[in-house]
Design an enzyme around this catalytic site. Structure first.
Site, PDB file in Angstrom:
ATOM      1  N   SER A 111       0.858  -1.189   0.000  1.00 36.83           N
ATOM      2  CA  SER A 111       0.000   0.000   0.000  1.00 36.83           C
ATOM      3  C   SER A 111       0.889   1.232   0.000  1.00 36.83           C
ATOM      4  CB  SER A 111      -0.889   0.011   1.238  1.00 36.83           C
ATOM      5  OG  SER A 111      -1.554   1.257   1.376  1.00 36.83           O
ATOM      6  N   TYR A 138      -2.482  -0.051  10.463  1.00 38.67           N
ATOM      7  CA  TYR A 138      -2.553  -0.486   9.065  1.00 38.67           C
ATOM      8  C   TYR A 138      -1.218  -0.234   8.374  1.00 38.67           C
ATOM      9  CZ  TYR A 138      -3.904  -0.720   4.155  1.00 38.67           C
ATOM     10  OH  TYR A 138      -3.967  -1.041   2.822  1.00 38.67           O
TER      11      TYR A 138
END
Length: 240
Positions: free
Chosen positions: A138, A151
């Site tokens: 990501s 995250y």
């Protein structure tokens, strides 16, 4: 010239929607034989049926363990060329809320899931003396935003694991795919209603999942001596 992706056996986790689904469909149109795994078996079967109806080769594996995906690919096709560790969970929110259950799920899916995929594919690649592992990270593996500490932590781990694998890989290639805002179900992994609404607004400029699928194909189609180590793809207007 023959498409270099044609006939490659490609295993994809998290293939029932989003990037996984788009990648499966795109690679199948390029002649790859895709082996798909996900929790939603009904959705997976629909995708496989549609790929086959369009003339592609696809296999759905309804199993909780990624090892079963690799085993099924070997049984059906005799080899595995690419392992795409795509399954992921994004549950963002202030770390002060101490949502231990969400943290644990992200660690399980985003880190342990990638490690299990690597563990399943590596022995096959070592025996073949060739193979390609693609880990979906990501943009959050490069920058931490408020609410995204855990995250980002899981995606930083994927980035570190990928770099270590690259250094030790030898003939085994490794690519880290780092998407920005992509039109998937990822924003709906958070439990906070306000967080989901904020993400929905932020993702109004998200790019299609097929964009990442085409980037995956670019990495896969390179000749064996070329290793595309990292690709960051995000909307032009995305500041983060």
């Amino acid at each position: 010239m023959q498409d270099s992706i044609k006939e490659k056996v490609i295993v994809i986790t998290g293939a029932s929607s989003g990037i996984g689904e788009a990648t499966a469909r795109h690679l199948a149109t390029r002649g790859a034989r895709v082996v798909l795994g996900a929790r939603r078996s009904d959705r997976l079967q629909t995708i496989v049926s549609e790929i086959r109806a369009a003339g592609g080769q696809a296999l759905a594996v309804n199993a909780a363990e990624v090892q079963a995906l690799v085993d099924a690919a070997l049984q059906e096709y005799g080899r595995v060329d690419v392992m795409i560790n795509n399954a992921g969970l994004m549950a963002v929110g202030s770390i002060h809320k101490v949502r231990l259950d969400e943290w644990q799920r992200m660690v399980d899916v985003n880190i342990r899931g990638v490690l299990h995929g690597i563990a399943a594919a590596l022995p096959v690649f070592q025996q073949q003396q060739a193979g390609h592992i693609i880990n979906v990270g990501s943009i959050a593996a490069h920058k931490v935003a408020p609410g995204g500490a855990v995250y980002s932590g899981t995606k930083y781990a994927v980035r570190a694991i990928s770099e270590g694998l690259r250094q030790e890989g030898g003939a085994i290639r490794c690519t880290l795919m780092s998407p920005g805002a992509v039109d998937t179900e990822l924003p709906y992994g958070s439990s906070g209603e306000a967080t989901v609404k904020a993400l929905e607004a932020a993702y109004q400029t998200a790019i299609p999942a097929d964009t990442i699928a085409r980037a995956m194909a670019y990495a896969i189609e390179q000749p064996p001596e070329v290793d595309v180590n990292e690709i960051i793809v995000r909307p032009v207007v995305q500041g983060f």
